[in-house]
Write a protein that holds these residues in place. Sequence first.
Motif, mmCIF file in Angstrom:
data_model
loop_
_atom_site.group_PDB
_atom_site.id
_atom_site.type_symbol
_atom_site.label_atom_id
_atom_site.label_comp_id
_atom_site.label_asym_id
_atom_site.label_seq_id
_atom_site.Cartn_x
_atom_site.Cartn_y
_atom_site.Cartn_z
ATOM 1 N N ALA A 1 30.279 23.476 22.919
ATOM 2 C CA ALA A 1 29.957 21.740 22.549
ATOM 3 C C ALA A 1 29.861 22.317 20.334
ATOM 4 C CB ALA A 1 29.370 21.003 23.372
ATOM 5 N N ASN A 2 30.506 21.303 20.063
ATOM 6 C CA ASN A 2 29.511 20.883 18.478
ATOM 7 C C ASN A 2 29.391 19.598 18.409
ATOM 8 O OD1 ASN A 2 31.560 20.557 17.232
ATOM 9 N ND2 ASN A 2 32.930 22.574 17.721
ATOM 10 N N ARG A 3 28.971 20.021 16.572
ATOM 11 C CA ARG A 3 28.623 18.451 16.423
ATOM 12 C C ARG A 3 29.752 16.851 16.286
ATOM 13 N NH1 ARG A 3 28.207 20.719 11.958
ATOM 14 N NH2 ARG A 3 29.348 20.824 10.053
ATOM 15 N N TRP A 4 30.973 17.865 16.994
ATOM 16 C CA TRP A 4 32.648 17.110 16.611
ATOM 17 C C TRP A 4 32.749 16.315 17.535
ATOM 18 C CZ3 TRP A 4 31.824 15.710 11.682
ATOM 19 C CH2 TRP A 4 31.412 16.778 10.761
ATOM 20 N N LEU B 1 29.586 17.462 23.596
ATOM 21 C CA LEU B 1 28.032 17.759 24.267
ATOM 22 C C LEU B 1 27.336 16.908 25.040
ATOM 23 C CD1 LEU B 1 26.631 17.340 19.991
ATOM 24 C CD2 LEU B 1 26.916 19.383 21.935
ATOM 25 N N LEU B 2 27.818 16.175 25.760
ATOM 26 C CA LEU B 2 27.093 15.164 26.744
ATOM 27 C C LEU B 2 27.258 15.526 27.854
ATOM 28 C CD1 LEU B 2 27.920 11.592 25.812
ATOM 29 C CD2 LEU B 2 25.957 12.788 25.996
ATOM 30 N N LYS B 3 28.402 16.294 28.177
ATOM 31 C CA LYS B 3 28.628 17.380 29.083
ATOM 32 C C LYS B 3 28.218 18.503 29.243
ATOM 33 C CE LYS B 3 32.924 19.488 31.322
ATOM 34 N NZ LYS B 3 33.941 20.141 31.357
ATOM 35 N N GLY C 1 21.628 31.087 19.409
ATOM 36 C CA GLY C 1 22.277 29.756 18.719
ATOM 37 C C GLY C 1 23.620 28.790 18.855
ATOM 38 N N ALA C 2 24.195 28.259 17.927
ATOM 39 C CA ALA C 2 25.678 27.220 18.942
ATOM 40 C C ALA C 2 24.216 26.390 19.045
ATOM 41 C CB ALA C 2 26.031 27.952 19.090
ATOM 42 N N ALA C 3 25.266 24.939 19.540
ATOM 43 C CA ALA C 3 24.868 23.500 20.059
ATOM 44 C C ALA C 3 24.224 24.215 21.190
ATOM 45 C CB ALA C 3 26.006 23.099 20.439
ATOM 46 N N PRO C 4 24.963 24.727 22.692
ATOM 47 C CA PRO C 4 24.013 24.899 24.024
ATOM 48 C C PRO C 4 22.787 25.182 23.871
ATOM 49 C CG PRO C 4 26.490 25.618 24.008
ATOM 50 C CD PRO C 4 25.957 25.750 22.496
ATOM 51 N N GLY C 5 23.508 26.717 22.506
ATOM 52 C CA GLY C 5 21.583 27.395 23.204
ATOM 53 C C GLY C 5 20.162 26.590 22.213
#
Length: 142
Positions: free
Chosen positions: A47-50, A55-57, A78-82
């Motif tokens: 997932a990412n900000r876009w 992101l919710l999942k 790093g990254a959104a899940p982290g």
Amino acid sequence: MIVSAGAFDTWRQVGRLLLYAPVTFVTVHDSYRNQVAEHNFYVVNDANRWSKIALLKAAGKLAWIVWNEKPDIVISTGAAPGYLALRMGRLIGARTIWLDSIANVEQLSMSGSRIGRFADLWLTQWPHLTRPGGPYYAGSVL
């Protein structure tokens, strides 16, 4: 450990240092499962900000993992899940370590630049990216 796809092999090596502690790996690629068959292993969607729905999942799955595993330490590369996992780990009292990916040569990742106040230890693998107050440089993993 919450591991970005590009850093999985690095963290597999770090996991070997933790011979006497249970290690749980969380990543976005199921293809890494066989490399750490002796450890707990979870896959979450990338997932990412876009991608707000993604992101919710990912947040829901990570909340379930963090709640059930109850980690003492959450380490992310790093990254959104982290980022999400580190924040959730902090909420349940886990110590947190953010090690920005070695791939971020010219600047910190977006997640890496925002995580500092939530990480107990905030690191970069490039000395020129250090700043007063963090992230700090203590060498590179590779």
